[in-house]
Design a protein around this motif. Sequence first.
Motif, PDB file in Angstrom:
ATOM      1  N   LEU A  89       0.837  -1.210   0.000  1.00 31.30           N
ATOM      2  CA  LEU A  89       0.000   0.000   0.000  1.00 31.30           C
ATOM      3  C   LEU A  89       0.872   1.261   0.000  1.00 31.30           C
ATOM      4  O   LEU A  89       0.551   2.247  -0.669  1.00 31.30           O
ATOM      5  N   ALA A  90       1.975   1.225   0.733  1.00 30.73           N
ATOM      6  CA  ALA A  90       2.885   2.379   0.752  1.00 30.73           C
ATOM      7  C   ALA A  90       3.461   2.609  -0.647  1.00 30.73           C
ATOM      8  O   ALA A  90       3.584   3.752  -1.102  1.00 30.73           O
ATOM      9  N   ALA A  91       3.795   1.525  -1.346  1.00 35.10           N
ATOM     10  CA  ALA A  91       4.359   1.656  -2.701  1.00 35.10           C
ATOM     11  C   ALA A  91       3.301   2.172  -3.674  1.00 35.10           C
ATOM     12  O   ALA A  91       3.599   2.987  -4.548  1.00 35.10           O
ATOM     13  N   GLN A  92       2.056   1.710  -3.541  1.00 37.62           N
ATOM     14  CA  GLN A  92       0.983   2.221  -4.414  1.00 37.62           C
ATOM     15  C   GLN A  92       0.757   3.705  -4.146  1.00 37.62           C
ATOM     16  O   GLN A  92       0.513   4.494  -5.064  1.00 37.62           O
ATOM     17  N   ARG A  93       0.835   4.096  -2.879  1.00 39.83           N
ATOM     18  CA  ARG A  93       0.687   5.516  -2.528  1.00 39.83           C
ATOM     19  C   ARG A  93       1.825   6.324  -3.162  1.00 39.83           C
ATOM     20  O   ARG A  93       1.585   7.373  -3.776  1.00 39.83           O
ATOM     21  N   ALA A  94       3.045   5.810  -3.048  1.00 43.85           N
ATOM     22  CA  ALA A  94       4.199   6.510  -3.626  1.00 43.85           C
ATOM     23  C   ALA A  94       4.056   6.609  -5.148  1.00 43.85           C
ATOM     24  O   ALA A  94       4.469   7.590  -5.761  1.00 43.85           O
ATOM     25  N   ALA A  95       3.448   5.589  -5.762  1.00 44.66           N
ATOM     26  CA  ALA A  95       3.277   5.581  -7.221  1.00 44.66           C
ATOM     27  C   ALA A  95       2.113   6.474  -7.663  1.00 44.66           C
ATOM     28  O   ALA A  95       1.965   6.747  -8.855  1.00 44.66           O
ATOM     29  N   GLY A  96       1.247   6.894  -6.715  1.00 46.39           N
ATOM     30  CA  GLY A  96       0.183   7.830  -7.088  1.00 46.39           C
ATOM     31  C   GLY A  96      -1.221   7.503  -6.604  1.00 46.39           C
ATOM     32  O   GLY A  96      -2.145   8.275  -6.887  1.00 46.39           O
ATOM     33  N   ALA A  97      -1.420   6.389  -5.905  1.00 46.86           N
ATOM     34  CA  ALA A  97      -2.776   6.065  -5.409  1.00 46.86           C
ATOM     35  C   ALA A  97      -3.199   7.116  -4.379  1.00 46.86           C
ATOM     36  O   ALA A  97      -2.414   7.484  -3.508  1.00 46.86           O
TER      37      ALA A  97
END
Length: 355
Positions: A192-200
């Motif tokens: 989830l942290a990586a998806q947030r960093a990618a733009g979620a």
Amino acid sequence: MTLHNDRILRALRRQPVDRTPVWLMRQAGRYLPEYRASRKRAGSFLAMAKNPELACEVTLQPLARFDLDAAILFSDILTIPDAMGLELYFVEGEGPKFRHPVRDAAAIAKLGVPDMEGELRYVMDAVRTIRRELDGKVPLIGFSGSPWTLACYMVEGGGSKDFARIKALALNEPKALHALLSVNTDAVIAYLAAQRAAGAQVLQVFDTWGGVLSPAMYREFSLPYLVRIARELERGDGDDRTPLILFGKGNAAYLPELADSGAEGVGVDWLIELGDAAKRTAGKVALQGNLDPATLYGSPDAIRAEVRRALDSYRDGNNGSREGHVFNLGHGMSPDMDPEHVAVLVDEVHAYSAR
Ligand code: CP3
């Protein structure tokens, strides 16, 4: 980049909105002929999910048809166990399966958190591609399965009716199951942290199978891990905070605990009156839901009546205010649903809540 529609973000912060935002679980899928065409070209669901351009294409399909207030990443919750080495595959008509299920402490001990920009880079590339193509039209929702729901598929080796293997593991080797839930939780937080960093811009955890547990087992094997995600997932502050929604089927009995988890939103199914859910969460979280998906089999007039009932139920249980409501179904759509009925639902949510 300017966000042109931030209704879902405002609703999740319990701020006023001009009309109740709406999106639908499984809004991209087989009920859309254009989805079936993309899938045919790709060859399979997995080929589509693993190709960022195709994942982006099908993510945007429902937005071209309906006035939805959010996009949801086209992917699957089972990408994490697949990346852990369990090897996900689909058998037509039978749903997801794993070539290497984990059934004992030795297999569990070998599991590790996958590399989010390695094995799971295709998911992050899809998030980046979709954000670019959305161009601020609506926010993008990223998601993950819950540690317990992922464990169900990992231990059972696929879908299950009775959850016999994982419940036996819970009873006979609780330490091994906790080890599995713990590595899953680390992976979910990183994912989830990586998806947030990618733009979620919104994150949702699907605890689809929490409701198959007895209360004592839910409070041992699902809830504490959801709380750990809500507490440990770094998601910013104030108006920059990325809201987290904990969706669960059969979670009505646990609403006060979920409201204290630290998540911004809780998703509920249709077995509870939305107004009761609002009373039981006392304004601590936003609520998402909760029409029975089968409502979409009704006539347009029946759908409109059910939409109004759910909107009014929420308002009546929320001190007369529509604030803090994200409209949705109580679970995902099915392939045999009529796209024209979806348009009726979405438009009625907007028209009725704006009055
Ligand atoms: O909501 C969306 O539009 C986003 C996409 C999405 C999919 N799966 C696409 C998909 C999301 C959020 C999921 C999550 C998911 N996947 C969950 C949790 C949500 C829920 O429904 O409770 C679960 C349990 C899974 C596991 C899974 N993947 C199942 C049970 C299936 C269905 C198998 C079948 O044959 O119906 C899948 C495959 C899948 N994931 C499809 C889609 C559109 C169908 C693939 C196809 O055949 O084209």
